[in-house]
Design a protein around this motif. Sequence first.
Motif, PDB file in Angstrom:
ATOM      1  N   ASN A 270       0.807  -1.212   0.000  1.00 10.05           N
ATOM      2  CA  ASN A 270       0.000   0.000   0.000  1.00 10.05           C
ATOM      3  C   ASN A 270       0.853   1.282   0.000  1.00 10.05           C
ATOM      4  O   ASN A 270       1.668   1.504   0.902  1.00 10.05           O
ATOM      5  N   ALA A 271       0.610   2.153  -0.998  1.00 13.01           N
ATOM      6  CA  ALA A 271       1.500   3.312  -1.178  1.00 13.01           C
ATOM      7  C   ALA A 271       1.377   4.386  -0.082  1.00 13.01           C
ATOM      8  O   ALA A 271       2.379   4.741   0.542  1.00 13.01           O
ATOM      9  N   PRO A 272       0.171   4.916   0.196  1.00 12.26           N
ATOM     10  CA  PRO A 272       0.129   6.006   1.193  1.00 12.26           C
ATOM     11  C   PRO A 272       0.626   5.570   2.572  1.00 12.26           C
ATOM     12  O   PRO A 272       1.244   6.363   3.282  1.00 12.26           O
ATOM     13  N   LEU A 273       0.386   4.308   2.910  1.00  9.98           N
ATOM     14  CA  LEU A 273       0.868   3.828   4.217  1.00  9.98           C
ATOM     15  C   LEU A 273       2.400   3.800   4.241  1.00  9.98           C
ATOM     16  O   LEU A 273       3.022   4.069   5.263  1.00  9.98           O
ATOM     17  N   GLN A 274       2.984   3.464   3.114  1.00 13.97           N
ATOM     18  CA  GLN A 274       4.458   3.448   3.066  1.00 13.97           C
ATOM     19  C   GLN A 274       5.027   4.851   3.276  1.00 13.97           C
ATOM     20  O   GLN A 274       5.986   5.047   4.021  1.00 13.97           O
ATOM     21  N   TYR A 275       4.401   5.840   2.608  1.00 17.46           N
ATOM     22  CA  TYR A 275       4.897   7.212   2.790  1.00 17.46           C
ATOM     23  C   TYR A 275       4.740   7.646   4.239  1.00 17.46           C
ATOM     24  O   TYR A 275       5.626   8.282   4.824  1.00 17.46           O
ATOM     25  N   ALA A 276       3.607   7.282   4.826  1.00 13.58           N
ATOM     26  CA  ALA A 276       3.342   7.691   6.212  1.00 13.58           C
ATOM     27  C   ALA A 276       4.350   7.035   7.153  1.00 13.58           C
ATOM     28  O   ALA A 276       4.899   7.681   8.058  1.00 13.58           O
ATOM     29  N   LEU A 277       4.606   5.751   6.942  1.00  5.49           N
ATOM     30  CA  LEU A 277       5.563   5.051   7.816  1.00  5.49           C
ATOM     31  C   LEU A 277       6.972   5.634   7.659  1.00  5.49           C
ATOM     32  O   LEU A 277       7.701   5.789   8.644  1.00  5.49           O
ATOM     33  N   ALA A 278       7.318   5.992   6.426  1.00 10.25           N
ATOM     34  CA  ALA A 278       8.647   6.585   6.204  1.00 10.25           C
ATOM     35  C   ALA A 278       8.761   7.889   6.990  1.00 10.25           C
ATOM     36  O   ALA A 278       9.764   8.141   7.672  1.00 10.25           O
ATOM     37  N   ASP A 279       7.724   8.723   6.927  1.00  7.87           N
ATOM     38  CA  ASP A 279       7.732   9.995   7.681  1.00  7.87           C
ATOM     39  C   ASP A 279       7.874   9.715   9.173  1.00  7.87           C
ATOM     40  O   ASP A 279       8.636  10.376   9.877  1.00  7.87           O
ATOM     41  N   TYR A 280       7.100   8.735   9.628  1.00  8.98           N
ATOM     42  CA  TYR A 280       7.050   8.483  11.073  1.00  8.98           C
ATOM     43  C   TYR A 280       8.378   7.931  11.588  1.00  8.98           C
ATOM     44  O   TYR A 280       8.880   8.357  12.629  1.00  8.98           O
ATOM     45  N   LEU A 281       8.938   7.000  10.861  1.00 16.34           N
ATOM     46  CA  LEU A 281      10.232   6.434  11.289  1.00 16.34           C
ATOM     47  C   LEU A 281      11.303   7.522  11.348  1.00 16.34           C
ATOM     48  O   LEU A 281      12.173   7.504  12.219  1.00 16.34           O
ATOM     49  N   LYS A 282      11.222   8.454  10.410  1.00 10.72           N
ATOM     50  CA  LYS A 282      12.220   9.529  10.373  1.00 10.72           C
ATOM     51  C   LYS A 282      12.028  10.453  11.579  1.00 10.72           C
ATOM     52  O   LYS A 282      12.989  10.840  12.244  1.00 10.72           O
ATOM     53  N   LYS A 283      10.774  10.781  11.862  1.00 10.29           N
ATOM     54  CA  LYS A 283      10.502  11.750  12.932  1.00 10.29           C
ATOM     55  C   LYS A 283      10.666  11.138  14.323  1.00 10.29           C
ATOM     56  O   LYS A 283      11.108  11.801  15.254  1.00 10.29           O
ATOM     57  N   TYR A 284      10.282   9.875  14.472  1.00 12.71           N
ATOM     58  CA  TYR A 284      10.322   9.247  15.805  1.00 12.71           C
ATOM     59  C   TYR A 284      11.149   7.968  15.796  1.00 12.71           C
ATOM     60  O   TYR A 284      10.622   6.870  16.029  1.00 12.71           O
ATOM     61  N   PRO A 285      12.449   8.083  15.530  1.00 15.53           N
ATOM     62  CA  PRO A 285      13.246   6.847  15.443  1.00 15.53           C
ATOM     63  C   PRO A 285      13.307   6.090  16.762  1.00 15.53           C
ATOM     64  O   PRO A 285      13.571   4.893  16.787  1.00 15.53           O
ATOM     65  N   GLN A 286      13.013   6.771  17.875  1.00 19.58           N
ATOM     66  CA  GLN A 286      13.112   6.115  19.186  1.00 19.58           C
ATOM     67  C   GLN A 286      11.835   5.342  19.548  1.00 19.58           C
ATOM     68  O   GLN A 286      11.820   4.615  20.532  1.00 19.58           O
ATOM     69  N   TYR A 287      10.790   5.513  18.756  1.00 22.12           N
ATOM     70  CA  TYR A 287       9.483   4.931  19.112  1.00 22.12           C
ATOM     71  C   TYR A 287       9.585   3.459  19.518  1.00 22.12           C
ATOM     72  O   TYR A 287       9.105   3.051  20.569  1.00 22.12           O
ATOM     73  N   ALA A 288      10.227   2.661  18.659  1.00 24.86           N
ATOM     74  CA  ALA A 288      10.221   1.210  18.872  1.00 24.86           C
ATOM     75  C   ALA A 288      10.943   0.818  20.158  1.00 24.86           C
ATOM     76  O   ALA A 288      10.591  -0.179  20.800  1.00 24.86           O
ATOM     77  N   SER A 289      11.921   1.643  20.565  1.00 22.73           N
ATOM     78  CA  SER A 289      12.690   1.261  21.754  1.00 22.73           C
ATOM     79  C   SER A 289      11.844   1.376  23.022  1.00 22.73           C
ATOM     80  O   SER A 289      12.219   0.885  24.080  1.00 22.73           O
ATOM     81  N   GLU A 290      10.695   2.058  22.932  1.00 28.83           N
ATOM     82  CA  GLU A 290       9.836   2.201  24.116  1.00 28.83           C
ATOM     83  C   GLU A 290       8.749   1.128  24.175  1.00 28.83           C
ATOM     84  O   GLU A 290       8.003   1.030  25.150  1.00 28.83           O
ATOM     85  N   LEU A 291       8.680   0.325  23.133  1.00 27.80           N
ATOM     86  CA  LEU A 291       7.573  -0.633  23.030  1.00 27.80           C
ATOM     87  C   LEU A 291       7.669  -1.761  24.055  1.00 27.80           C
ATOM     88  O   LEU A 291       6.654  -2.219  24.593  1.00 27.80           O
ATOM     89  N   GLY A 292       8.907  -2.209  24.319  1.00 29.59           N
ATOM     90  CA  GLY A 292       9.099  -3.297  25.280  1.00 29.59           C
ATOM     91  C   GLY A 292       8.580  -2.913  26.656  1.00 29.59           C
ATOM     92  O   GLY A 292       7.874  -3.677  27.314  1.00 29.59           O
TER      93      GLY A 292
END
Length: 386
Positions: A270-292
């Motif tokens: 899915n194209a728009p979701l890919q663009y959104a995820l790319a933006d989000y990963l760039k802006k919040y690279p630390q997000y995943a480290s808080e998931l645990g």
Amino acid sequence: MTSDSLIELSKFPGMGTTIFTVMSKMAQDCGAINLSQGFPDFDGPEHLRERVAWHMAHGHNQYAPLAGIPELQEQIAAKVFDLYGCVADPGLQIAVTPGATEAIYCAVTACIQPGDEVIIFDPAYDTYAPCVRLNGGVTRHIPLEYPDFRIDWQRVKDEINDRTRMIMLNSPHNPTGSVWCEDDIDSLRRVIAGRNILLLSDEVYEHITFDGRQHHSLLLYPDLAERAFCISSFGKTYHVTGWRMGYCVAPENLMREFLLIHQFINFSANAPLQYALADYLKKYPQYASELGIFYEKKRNLFGELLKNSKFKLIPSSGTFFQLADYSAISSDTDTEFSTRLTKDHKVAVIPISVFYQEPPDQRVIRFCFAKHDETLREAAERLLDL
Ligand SMILES: Cc1ncc(COP(=O)(O)O)c(C=O)c1O
């Protein structure tokens, strides 16, 4: 030709509907709290959802490139480098897929020829064996050792032969919540040494480990990564399982074969979701480290709530699943017990026997605790009645 003779052509004689669909439907029909299928009852980050709307409104609605948009491939490359020190060429080694499920299917289909053997550890996520069988492969099931669900590496060594083509690995592990340690990596290395065996590493819960445990991605180990498909899920990481978004990292030669399959199944994600995820990963690279930490709190809360119940909780070191032994409550099979729990007590769960080729004589069910604290409290109240 009659419709009966058409059914005789079934590629999956005897195959039923996946347990997740069965239990979620039962939960809905009975008005039960759904702790069965592995999805959150809360939404993904607001900013991420806003970016999807933005990209849909700004013309990103046509086919994405086969392997994914470069912006997202680059973000994934940056992530695997930061987390695992893995240098992956974004254009040649990374594919964005509609969920980890499609990536698993593509990896298996790309590599498994009729008669090839694939080692699977039971209890196993229910996609693995069907993918192998659809490709004419033969599954070799090795049970994980109850109650720690560790891998018996001697048994793996004994099972390997000249037809063994792939080992399917999953850590953190669904449904047990077990997580590999460094010893597992050493053992894996030893059993495949000198053999032409590929690895499929299902790492969809890569960010969800507890009590200070590290996730041992195969991407950390260049000698293993060079023969591995490492697969992850944006759905699991960003609480958006319905988006069907995942990705695969593999060496160039394996990725080439992977994309040959992917292009004819879904062509692209899915194209728009890919663009959104790319933006989000760039802006919040630390997000995943808080998931645990986020899910560790939920695991702890759920454990505390069930402390005085008759369920015996089996320690969960990762994922958002909690196994529980119910033998102090009932001698029903886990399928009977899960059905009764859903219909009579209005809490839907998953019987774990469905994840085995040969189910052991156990009384164990799986709860999903990726739920609002309130949902967990309400479910626990019902479970304390048993
Ligand atoms: C171990 C495992 N692998 C793969 C998947 C599928 O992930 P996705 O929803 O991204 O297709 C799941 C989903 O529950 C899972 O638990």
